[in-house]
Structure formats: C-alpha cells, structure tokens
Motif scaffolding. Structure first.
Motif, PDB file in Angstrom:
ATOM      1  N   GLY A  15       0.807  -1.215   0.000  1.00 31.77           N
ATOM      2  CA  GLY A  15       0.000   0.000   0.000  1.00 31.77           C
ATOM      3  C   GLY A  15       0.839   1.263   0.000  1.00 31.77           C
ATOM      4  N   ALA A  16       1.923   1.277   0.789  1.00 29.08           N
ATOM      5  CA  ALA A  16       2.777   2.459   0.874  1.00 29.08           C
ATOM      6  C   ALA A  16       3.433   2.757  -0.471  1.00 29.08           C
ATOM      7  CB  ALA A  16       3.843   2.263   1.946  1.00 29.08           C
ATOM      8  N   LEU A  17       3.880   1.710  -1.147  1.00 29.04           N
ATOM      9  CA  LEU A  17       4.521   1.899  -2.454  1.00 29.04           C
ATOM     10  C   LEU A  17       3.501   2.332  -3.499  1.00 29.04           C
ATOM     11  CD1 LEU A  17       7.064   1.806  -4.107  1.00 29.04           C
ATOM     12  CD2 LEU A  17       6.785  -0.663  -4.368  1.00 29.04           C
ATOM     13  N   GLY A  18       2.310   1.733  -3.448  1.00 29.99           N
ATOM     14  CA  GLY A  18       1.246   2.148  -4.365  1.00 29.99           C
ATOM     15  C   GLY A  18       0.869   3.604  -4.157  1.00 29.99           C
ATOM     16  N   ALA A  51      -5.824   3.742  -9.187  1.00 25.96           N
ATOM     17  CA  ALA A  51      -6.525   4.402  -8.084  1.00 25.96           C
ATOM     18  C   ALA A  51      -6.638   5.906  -8.333  1.00 25.96           C
ATOM     19  CB  ALA A  51      -5.802   4.135  -6.769  1.00 25.96           C
ATOM     20  N   VAL A  52      -5.590   6.497  -8.906  1.00 28.95           N
ATOM     21  CA  VAL A  52      -5.634   7.929  -9.233  1.00 28.95           C
ATOM     22  C   VAL A  52      -6.689   8.189 -10.302  1.00 28.95           C
ATOM     23  CG1 VAL A  52      -4.336   9.888 -10.153  1.00 28.95           C
ATOM     24  CG2 VAL A  52      -3.227   8.290  -8.595  1.00 28.95           C
ATOM     25  N   ALA A  98      -4.805  12.565  -7.109  1.00 29.07           N
ATOM     26  CA  ALA A  98      -3.732  11.794  -6.480  1.00 29.07           C
ATOM     27  C   ALA A  98      -3.688  12.160  -5.005  1.00 29.07           C
ATOM     28  CB  ALA A  98      -2.401  12.094  -7.156  1.00 29.07           C
ATOM     29  N   GLN A  99      -4.265  11.310  -4.180  1.00 35.39           N
ATOM     30  CA  GLN A  99      -4.376  11.598  -2.751  1.00 35.39           C
ATOM     31  C   GLN A  99      -3.307  10.830  -1.971  1.00 35.39           C
ATOM     32  OE1 GLN A  99      -8.391  11.007  -1.388  1.00 35.39           O
ATOM     33  NE2 GLN A  99      -9.281  11.989  -3.181  1.00 35.39           N
ATOM     34  N   PRO A 100      -2.668  11.480  -1.001  1.00 40.45           N
ATOM     35  CA  PRO A 100      -1.630  10.806  -0.211  1.00 40.45           C
ATOM     36  C   PRO A 100      -2.141   9.570   0.532  1.00 40.45           C
ATOM     37  CG  PRO A 100      -1.566  13.174   0.148  1.00 40.45           C
ATOM     38  CD  PRO A 100      -2.820  12.893  -0.623  1.00 40.45           C
ATOM     39  N   SER A 101      -3.441   9.512   0.776  1.00 39.48           N
ATOM     40  CA  SER A 101      -4.011   8.383   1.534  1.00 39.48           C
ATOM     41  C   SER A 101      -4.204   7.129   0.688  1.00 39.48           C
ATOM     42  CB  SER A 101      -5.355   8.789   2.131  1.00 39.48           C
ATOM     43  OG  SER A 101      -6.266   9.169   1.103  1.00 39.48           O
TER      44      SER A 101
END
Length: 320
Positions: free
Chosen positions: A71-74, A229-230, A236-239
C-alpha cells in the motif's frame, strides 16, 4: 455430465465459484438494486484495484515472503504520477511509465535489501513501508493533486454498459501473470523457490535473483494499482494505499495460497477478490456499518489459514 462436474469440483477454485454464485444469487433476491447496471459498474470498479493489490501480495507469498509495503509503495506511485502531471505538466504516458518505474524500483530495493541482509522480508518491508509513506507525505504535505488530465480521469470513470474501462489493465495483468507462472521458466522457478528454497538452489535455480524478481514484480503491480486508483478517484491523494494491506492478504490466502510459499493461484485469488467485493457491496446495500467488513475479512483469513493448515496436515499424513 457427471465427469464434467467431477472435473470442475476437482479444481481448487471450484468452491469459491460456488460461494460467489450463491452469494450473488442471495444478494439479487434480497436487494433489487444489486443487479442494476450502476451497481454492477460499482462492483467492477472496486474489483479493479483490489485485484492488482492482491496479485502484488500473491507474488511475494509465492516465494514464502510477506510484503507489508504494498500500500505504501502504491501510494507513493500515485502521488508521483499525479505530481508529474499537475506540477510538471508531463504527458499521461510519460507520467505513468515513470510511476511504474518507481514501483518496480521500490520492489527491487525491497528484494535486494532482503537478500543482502538475510533479514526476513516482513521486517524489511515494514521498514520500507514507513519510508515510502514518509516520502509520500513529505512530498505532498498531505495535500492531494487534483488537476488530472481529462483523458486520464475519463479512463477511470467511463464505461461500456456496466463494464468500466478501468477493468482492462487488471484483466490483462492477471492473464499475463497466470501464463508467466504456469508456462515460463522464471515463473516455475519462482514457485520452486517458494516450495523448497534449498532444493531449488541444489537444482541450479538462482534463489536470490528469483526472490528479488518476486519483489520487483510485486512493486510493479502495486504501481499499476496506484495509477488506476488515481484514475478512479480523479485525484492523487496521499491516503491512497493506506487500506490495501488487509485485502492484499485476504484474497490470496482465501484463494488457497500457501503461507510458506510454493503454491498460489491467479484464478482463485481473483475469485477471492470477487467474494470480498461482494461482501463489501452487500453490506452497503444492507446499510450495515462498514467496519464490520474488516471483521468479516479477518474471520475469512483465519478460516482460510485453518483450512490450508488442515489440508497440509492431511497431505503430510497421507505421505507418511
């Protein structure tokens, strides 16, 4: 007819097919809104990113490792792609390719550190997940990138009847990955290393290179998930990626992936994603508190692990 049924039920994913069909049938009876075109579109959109996330984790499980940085990398890839398009005005294709490179590089770093340090991938990816998240929020200061190109946003929202354009990449990825694991030498080596790393090395298989390959491909699939996801959100959300970890484990494990490595199934993982999406959608239609989804996914993971362990015990007993 009986022979066809026997052949079907001999497949490890057959039970999931039955559960999905029964679940879909129950939802269609209980809620007339379930089979509407718009709801099916929502289901398929939810399926797209979830499938890529599950396949990304599945690849590391295949070699007997765990990737906590999916998730962090995505999320890092998501804000990188968004930032390149908004802040630097780069074309969509260039931004997406750069994002995929970042994802693959992040996975490569995970694999290299894991192999060079000989520290469990669980610990390494826990650390890199924190690092990727820190870079993510450091670059954005928690402020999303909203000005995405119209064509990019359209790809994430447009559809043909109930089928979103967004479904195209994950379907292609799943087919290519299934072929890779079943029909190519590196794919077979990957499963061999997961099954018995020592025996694989004695057979001449480069264990370290294969584990790095698994992590690199996992990072690449996480990156594709971040890009989609974007497009799906239109920003493009940091979450992005913060809630991927549970689904990344749930689907492969429900699909029968061995936690010790050596056995995974693209088809079963995809069906498990369908099941999870059905559960989520059914709870929304039933107006149930969404937090219960987390409880059910946890219960499903425990049940799947228990079934896998029972299957392994019976196989060991039969071999003895």
């Amino acid at each position: 007819m009986m022979s066809r049924l026997q052949t079907f039920f001999s497949k490890e994913w057959s039970a999931l097919v039955v559960i999905v069909l029964v679940g879909a049938g129950c939802l269609s009876v209980l809620s007339p809104a379930f089979l509407t075109e718009y709801n099916l579109y929502v289901l398929l959109r939810s399926f797209c990113v979830a499938l890529l996330v599950a396949l990304a984790q599945m690849l590391t499980l295949a070699v007997g490792q765990i990737n906590l940085s999916v998730g962090a990398l995505g999320g890092l890839v998501a804000i990188s792609v968004g930032g390149l398009m908004e802040k630097f005005g780069l074309p969509i294709a260039v931004s997406v390719i750069a994002g995929l490179f970042i994802g693959a590089l992040g996975g490569f770093i995970n694999g290299m550190i894991t192999e060079r340090s000989r520290i469990d991938g669980f610990i390494i990816t826990l650390a890199t997940a924190s690092a990727f998240t820190g870079i993510n929020y450091g670059l954005t200061e928690s402020i999303p990138f909203y000005k995405m190109p119209p064509a990019f946003v359209a790809f994430g929202t447009e559809r043909i009847l109930a089928v979103p354009y967004l479904l195209i990449p994950p379907v292609i990825v799943a087919l290519v990955l299934a072929f890779f694991l079943a029909r190519t030498v590196p794919g077979r080596w990957l499963l061999a290393v997961g099954g018995n790393a020592h025996a694989a090395e004695l057979s001449g298989i480069p264990r370290s290179a294969i584990i790095v390959l698994a992590h690199t491909l996992s990072g690449l699939l996480s990156a594709i998930g971040g890009v989609l996801a974007v497009a799906q959100l239109g920003s493009a959300q940091p979450s992005i990626g913060s809630n991927w970890l549970l689904i990344s484990f749930a689907a492969p494990i429900i699909g029968g992936a061995a936690l010790t490595g050596g056995h995974v199934s693209v088809a079963a993982t995809a069906l498990a994603v369908v099941l999870v999406v059905l559960i989520q959608n059914g709870m929304v239609l039933a107006q149930v508190d969404p937090y219960w989804v987390e409880f059910l996914l946890g219960a499903l993971i425990l049940a799947a692990v228990g079934i896998n362990r029972l299957r392994s015990y019976r196989a060991e007993k039969a071999a003895a």
